[in-house]
Write a protein that holds these residues in place. Sequence first.
Motif, PDB file in Angstrom:
ATOM      1  N   SER A 104      32.584  31.261 -42.947  1.00 59.07           N
ATOM      2  CA  SER A 104      33.932  30.857 -43.962  1.00 59.07           C
ATOM      3  C   SER A 104      34.243  29.293 -43.353  1.00 59.07           C
ATOM      4  CB  SER A 104      35.087  31.163 -43.773  1.00 59.07           C
ATOM      5  OG  SER A 104      35.615  31.479 -42.534  1.00 59.07           O
ATOM      6  N   ALA A 105      33.344  28.878 -42.523  1.00 56.00           N
ATOM      7  CA  ALA A 105      33.609  27.532 -41.894  1.00 56.00           C
ATOM      8  C   ALA A 105      33.358  26.359 -42.601  1.00 56.00           C
ATOM      9  CB  ALA A 105      32.430  27.403 -40.669  1.00 56.00           C
ATOM     10  N   PRO A 106      32.346  26.196 -43.638  1.00 54.13           N
ATOM     11  CA  PRO A 106      32.367  25.142 -44.546  1.00 54.13           C
ATOM     12  C   PRO A 106      33.676  24.876 -45.338  1.00 54.13           C
ATOM     13  CG  PRO A 106      30.356  26.230 -44.833  1.00 54.13           C
ATOM     14  CD  PRO A 106      31.434  27.323 -43.917  1.00 54.13           C
ATOM     15  N   LEU A 107      34.304  26.181 -45.823  1.00 51.22           N
ATOM     16  CA  LEU A 107      35.600  26.003 -46.401  1.00 51.22           C
ATOM     17  C   LEU A 107      36.680  25.203 -45.572  1.00 51.22           C
ATOM     18  CD1 LEU A 107      37.358  26.335 -48.977  1.00 51.22           C
ATOM     19  CD2 LEU A 107      38.013  28.586 -48.124  1.00 51.22           C
ATOM     20  N   LEU A 160      37.424  29.704 -38.710  1.00 49.71           N
ATOM     21  CA  LEU A 160      38.378  28.569 -38.686  1.00 49.71           C
ATOM     22  C   LEU A 160      37.948  27.470 -37.665  1.00 49.71           C
ATOM     23  CD1 LEU A 160      40.961  27.026 -39.629  1.00 49.71           C
ATOM     24  CD2 LEU A 160      42.027  28.580 -38.071  1.00 49.71           C
ATOM     25  N   VAL A 161      37.729  28.038 -36.464  1.00 52.67           N
ATOM     26  CA  VAL A 161      37.699  27.110 -35.257  1.00 52.67           C
ATOM     27  C   VAL A 161      36.255  26.297 -35.244  1.00 52.67           C
ATOM     28  CG1 VAL A 161      39.367  28.023 -33.730  1.00 52.67           C
ATOM     29  CG2 VAL A 161      37.093  29.061 -33.640  1.00 52.67           C
ATOM     30  N   PHE A 162      35.194  27.089 -35.641  1.00 53.48           N
ATOM     31  CA  PHE A 162      33.944  26.516 -36.307  1.00 53.48           C
ATOM     32  C   PHE A 162      33.975  25.378 -37.076  1.00 53.48           C
ATOM     33  CE2 PHE A 162      29.402  27.568 -37.370  1.00 53.48           C
ATOM     34  CZ  PHE A 162      28.631  26.588 -36.632  1.00 53.48           C
ATOM     35  N   GLY A 163      34.747  25.560 -38.307  1.00 57.23           N
ATOM     36  CA  GLY A 163      34.878  24.522 -39.335  1.00 57.23           C
ATOM     37  C   GLY A 163      35.802  23.075 -38.480  1.00 57.23           C
ATOM     38  N   ALA A 164      36.708  23.710 -37.828  1.00 56.53           N
ATOM     39  CA  ALA A 164      37.474  22.583 -37.240  1.00 56.53           C
ATOM     40  C   ALA A 164      36.740  21.823 -36.202  1.00 56.53           C
ATOM     41  CB  ALA A 164      38.523  23.323 -36.441  1.00 56.53           C
ATOM     42  N   THR A 165      35.762  22.337 -35.508  1.00 56.51           N
ATOM     43  CA  THR A 165      34.856  21.791 -34.458  1.00 56.51           C
ATOM     44  C   THR A 165      34.100  20.533 -35.164  1.00 56.51           C
ATOM     45  OG1 THR A 165      34.590  23.675 -33.210  1.00 56.51           O
ATOM     46  CG2 THR A 165      32.893  22.103 -33.138  1.00 56.51           C
ATOM     47  N   SER A 166      33.625  20.699 -36.309  1.00 57.14           N
ATOM     48  CA  SER A 166      32.711  19.553 -37.018  1.00 57.14           C
ATOM     49  C   SER A 166      33.808  18.535 -37.248  1.00 57.14           C
ATOM     50  CB  SER A 166      32.198  20.424 -38.304  1.00 57.14           C
ATOM     51  OG  SER A 166      33.088  20.830 -39.134  1.00 57.14           O
ATOM     52  N   VAL A 167      35.212  19.185 -37.687  1.00 57.07           N
ATOM     53  CA  VAL A 167      36.081  17.925 -38.147  1.00 57.07           C
ATOM     54  C   VAL A 167      36.280  17.128 -36.921  1.00 57.07           C
ATOM     55  CG1 VAL A 167      38.503  17.391 -39.134  1.00 57.07           C
ATOM     56  CG2 VAL A 167      36.745  19.304 -39.927  1.00 57.07           C
ATOM     57  N   PHE A 168      36.777  17.642 -35.835  1.00 59.05           N
ATOM     58  CA  PHE A 168      37.174  16.798 -34.595  1.00 59.05           C
ATOM     59  C   PHE A 168      36.000  16.242 -34.112  1.00 59.05           C
ATOM     60  CE2 PHE A 168      40.411  20.592 -34.538  1.00 59.05           C
ATOM     61  CZ  PHE A 168      41.262  19.718 -34.780  1.00 59.05           C
ATOM     62  N   MET A 169      34.572  16.844 -34.120  1.00 55.68           N
ATOM     63  CA  MET A 169      33.441  15.935 -33.541  1.00 55.68           C
ATOM     64  C   MET A 169      33.305  14.646 -34.397  1.00 55.68           C
ATOM     65  SD  MET A 169      32.172  17.409 -30.820  1.00 55.68           S
ATOM     66  CE  MET A 169      32.385  19.079 -30.220  1.00 55.68           C
ATOM     67  N   ARG A 170      33.772  14.864 -35.791  1.00 54.93           N
ATOM     68  CA  ARG A 170      33.243  13.903 -36.802  1.00 54.93           C
ATOM     69  C   ARG A 170      34.416  12.506 -36.464  1.00 54.93           C
ATOM     70  NH1 ARG A 170      30.094  10.789 -39.805  1.00 54.93           N
ATOM     71  NH2 ARG A 170      31.003  10.050 -41.820  1.00 54.93           N
ATOM     72  N   MET A 171      35.743  12.954 -36.150  1.00 52.01           N
ATOM     73  CA  MET A 171      36.436  11.946 -35.481  1.00 52.01           C
ATOM     74  C   MET A 171      36.050  11.189 -34.376  1.00 52.01           C
ATOM     75  SD  MET A 171      39.984  14.344 -36.291  1.00 52.01           S
ATOM     76  CE  MET A 171      40.961  13.236 -35.679  1.00 52.01           C
ATOM     77  N   LEU A 172      35.112  11.578 -33.506  1.00 50.48           N
ATOM     78  CA  LEU A 172      34.371  11.081 -32.600  1.00 50.48           C
ATOM     79  C   LEU A 172      33.312   9.911 -32.724  1.00 50.48           C
ATOM     80  CD1 LEU A 172      34.757  13.747 -29.758  1.00 50.48           C
ATOM     81  CD2 LEU A 172      36.463  11.945 -30.236  1.00 50.48           C
ATOM     82  N   LYS A 173      32.996  10.127 -34.042  1.00 52.44           N
ATOM     83  CA  LYS A 173      31.896   9.214 -34.566  1.00 52.44           C
ATOM     84  C   LYS A 173      31.876   7.780 -34.103  1.00 52.44           C
ATOM     85  CE  LYS A 173      33.910   7.837 -38.936  1.00 52.44           C
ATOM     86  NZ  LYS A 173      33.563   7.730 -40.392  1.00 52.44           N
ATOM     87  N   GLY A 174      32.797   7.097 -33.461  1.00 46.87           N
ATOM     88  CA  GLY A 174      32.728   5.831 -32.925  1.00 46.87           C
ATOM     89  C   GLY A 174      32.612   5.862 -31.567  1.00 46.87           C
TER      90      GLY A 174
END
Length: 291
Positions: A104-107, A160-174
């Motif tokens: 359900s991670a993509p959602l 839920l935490v798998f989907g959150a992982t991609s979001v927080f990792m994305r915030m580190l793109k810089g």
Amino acid sequence: MQTLVKKEHPLAGQGAVLLTAFLWSTSGMFIKLLDWHPMIIAGSRSAIAALFLLTLKLILPAKGGKNPPFPLWAGALSYALTMISFVFANTLTTAANAIMLQYSAPLWAALLGWYFNRERPRWEHWSSMALVALGLFIFFQDGLATGALLGDSVALSSGLVFGATSVFMRMLKGGDPRDAMLLSHLLCALASIPFYFIQPPNLTASQVLPVLYMGLFQLGLASAVYSYGIQRISAVQAMLTAMIEPILNPLWVLAITGERPSLRALGGGVIILLAVLFSSIVGVHRAGEKK
């Protein structure tokens, strides 16, 4: 004088996440070879992965800026919880229920990415998520069971935490997302320490070699490649691309044990592949239009 700059292929990010999913998918067949406690397996492979990432960081230091503290620690904690919760979900409910609910991670990535990163999911993402849900249901329908409420809840939390992982990792793109991956593996390794005393592992070659592989490649190399990919594509697209992992697992089982998936499972897998391909093609086309 004109400076020549080498342009990245528009599919570089998705290709990296695709390779990550391929590496992640190999864990199942190696875990089946082990008789260690699940937390010892998780902690041991994470300890090796942490050493791999630390060595890689020393050899290839990051060229970006500093990592903001919140997404760094949030990404590390969410990925550590993903690894640990999925292990426990598999012991508390059926494997099919665990993988269905985790993906359900993509959602969750779409909703959290919209809120934290202002990356609004596009129509192709929503369409692909609907197709992926259909494909997963068909793929695992033969193995779906009622399961246990606690196990299903843990599996859903894992998604839920798998989907959150991609979001927080994305915030580190810089910065350097590898730091969050390194921290996550250290947290997972630390959490496993008590289990070494409860059920000491059998340190034979047949047990140690699979753990070495998982630590170096299935988690270590995968974490490094994922860190590269998540800097180049949105959180929801990363999760959609990673959806090939659950359909690769049975193929590895087929290669090792000869167990063949049903026609229904193959049909569901085709739907998932088409959904990921569709989302990727539309994304690349849109990127081309912006140039």
